[in-house]
Design a protein around this motif. Sequence first.
Motif, PDB file in Angstrom:
ATOM      1  N   LEU A 170      43.296  50.617  44.647  1.00  0.00           N
ATOM      2  CA  LEU A 170      42.407  49.489  44.388  1.00  0.00           C
ATOM      3  C   LEU A 170      42.252  48.562  45.574  1.00  0.00           C
ATOM      4  N   ARG A 171      41.012  48.060  45.719  1.00  0.00           N
ATOM      5  CA  ARG A 171      40.798  46.806  46.429  1.00  0.00           C
ATOM      6  C   ARG A 171      40.115  45.866  45.434  1.00  0.00           C
ATOM      7  N   MET A 172      40.664  44.677  45.259  1.00  0.00           N
ATOM      8  CA  MET A 172      40.122  43.687  44.338  1.00  0.00           C
ATOM      9  C   MET A 172      39.792  42.428  45.125  1.00  0.00           C
ATOM     10  N   ASP A 173      38.543  41.963  44.993  1.00  0.00           N
ATOM     11  CA  ASP A 173      38.134  40.709  45.621  1.00  0.00           C
ATOM     12  C   ASP A 173      37.629  39.751  44.553  1.00  0.00           C
ATOM     13  N   ILE A 174      38.138  38.518  44.558  1.00  0.00           N
ATOM     14  CA  ILE A 174      37.635  37.431  43.721  1.00  0.00           C
ATOM     15  C   ILE A 174      37.019  36.410  44.667  1.00  0.00           C
ATOM     16  N   VAL A 175      35.716  36.164  44.504  1.00  0.00           N
ATOM     17  CA  VAL A 175      34.960  35.341  45.445  1.00  0.00           C
ATOM     18  C   VAL A 175      34.811  33.937  44.863  1.00  0.00           C
ATOM     19  N   PRO A 176      35.482  32.941  45.421  1.00  0.00           N
ATOM     20  CA  PRO A 176      35.418  31.590  44.856  1.00  0.00           C
ATOM     21  C   PRO A 176      33.998  31.023  44.905  1.00  0.00           C
ATOM     22  N   GLY A 177      33.566  30.474  43.765  1.00  0.00           N
ATOM     23  CA  GLY A 177      32.291  29.773  43.721  1.00  0.00           C
ATOM     24  C   GLY A 177      31.064  30.642  43.726  1.00  0.00           C
ATOM     25  N   ARG A 178      31.215  31.942  43.777  1.00  0.00           N
ATOM     26  CA  ARG A 178      30.042  32.815  43.816  1.00  0.00           C
ATOM     27  C   ARG A 178      29.323  32.821  42.477  1.00  0.00           C
ATOM     28  N   GLU A 179      28.009  32.664  42.500  1.00  0.00           N
ATOM     29  CA  GLU A 179      27.217  32.780  41.284  1.00  0.00           C
ATOM     30  C   GLU A 179      27.121  34.255  40.896  1.00  0.00           C
ATOM     31  N   HIS A 180      26.394  34.550  39.817  1.00  0.00           N
ATOM     32  CA  HIS A 180      26.309  35.919  39.312  1.00  0.00           C
ATOM     33  C   HIS A 180      25.427  36.756  40.238  1.00  0.00           C
ATOM     34  N   GLY A 181      26.044  37.317  41.240  1.00  0.00           N
ATOM     35  CA  GLY A 181      25.335  38.091  42.242  1.00  0.00           C
ATOM     36  C   GLY A 181      26.328  38.862  43.085  1.00  0.00           C
TER      37      GLY A 181
END
Length: 214
Positions: free
Chosen positions: A176-187
């Motif tokens: 796995l690579r998991m990225d959580i993008v702070p503040g990103r809207e649904h895109g």
Amino acid sequence: MPQVQTYGTPVGEAQALCVFLHGRGQSTADMVDMVCGRLDAPGVHFILPKSPRPAWYDAKAVDPLTGEATAQLEEGLQIVRGLMDEAREAADGRPLLIGGFSQGACMTTEYLMRGGKADAAIALTGCRVGAVQDDLPQANLSGLPIYATDSDDDPWIPLWAFQKSVHDFAKGGARLRMDIVPGREHGVADCEIAALSEMLRDVMSGTAPFGGTT
């Protein structure tokens, strides 16, 4: 048969094939604009099916699974399985990926968790389909490379639901690579596109993604 658009390198010249699924209320052209057309990974032939209704299934992903939702999910998965079978034959030994955005990422996740096969997978802002109390299937993913992302405040895919899907991927033995993008809207953010481009280039070159070993 579903309506299908293709994008990228012609199938006969491609180094990899990818079935990529759109989100709720979206079109195949949206996936070109949001994802495929932004990638720096020449050599991929994208297969972009249109769902048989405005969404692959009508319910929210985290709603309890009803009989209707289960039937719609299975209808969509049957389409995906058929396309993957056709793509695998066309690939003739080249890497074959499955992926999607939002509801398409949810479909990708459930395809894998119900025994679907691929050489790598992409789940951009998705989760398991069903509520916490539903008895959802778990597959042996045996080192399958998966790139999974979400925002910390996405209006459609709650972070807890995304984290559950990542837990299930890890439990199945995925790489796995998991990225959580702070503040990103649904895109899809530029950082996600860059990471996905790198993953695709690795897959095409025969290099194990995310710093793994073959």
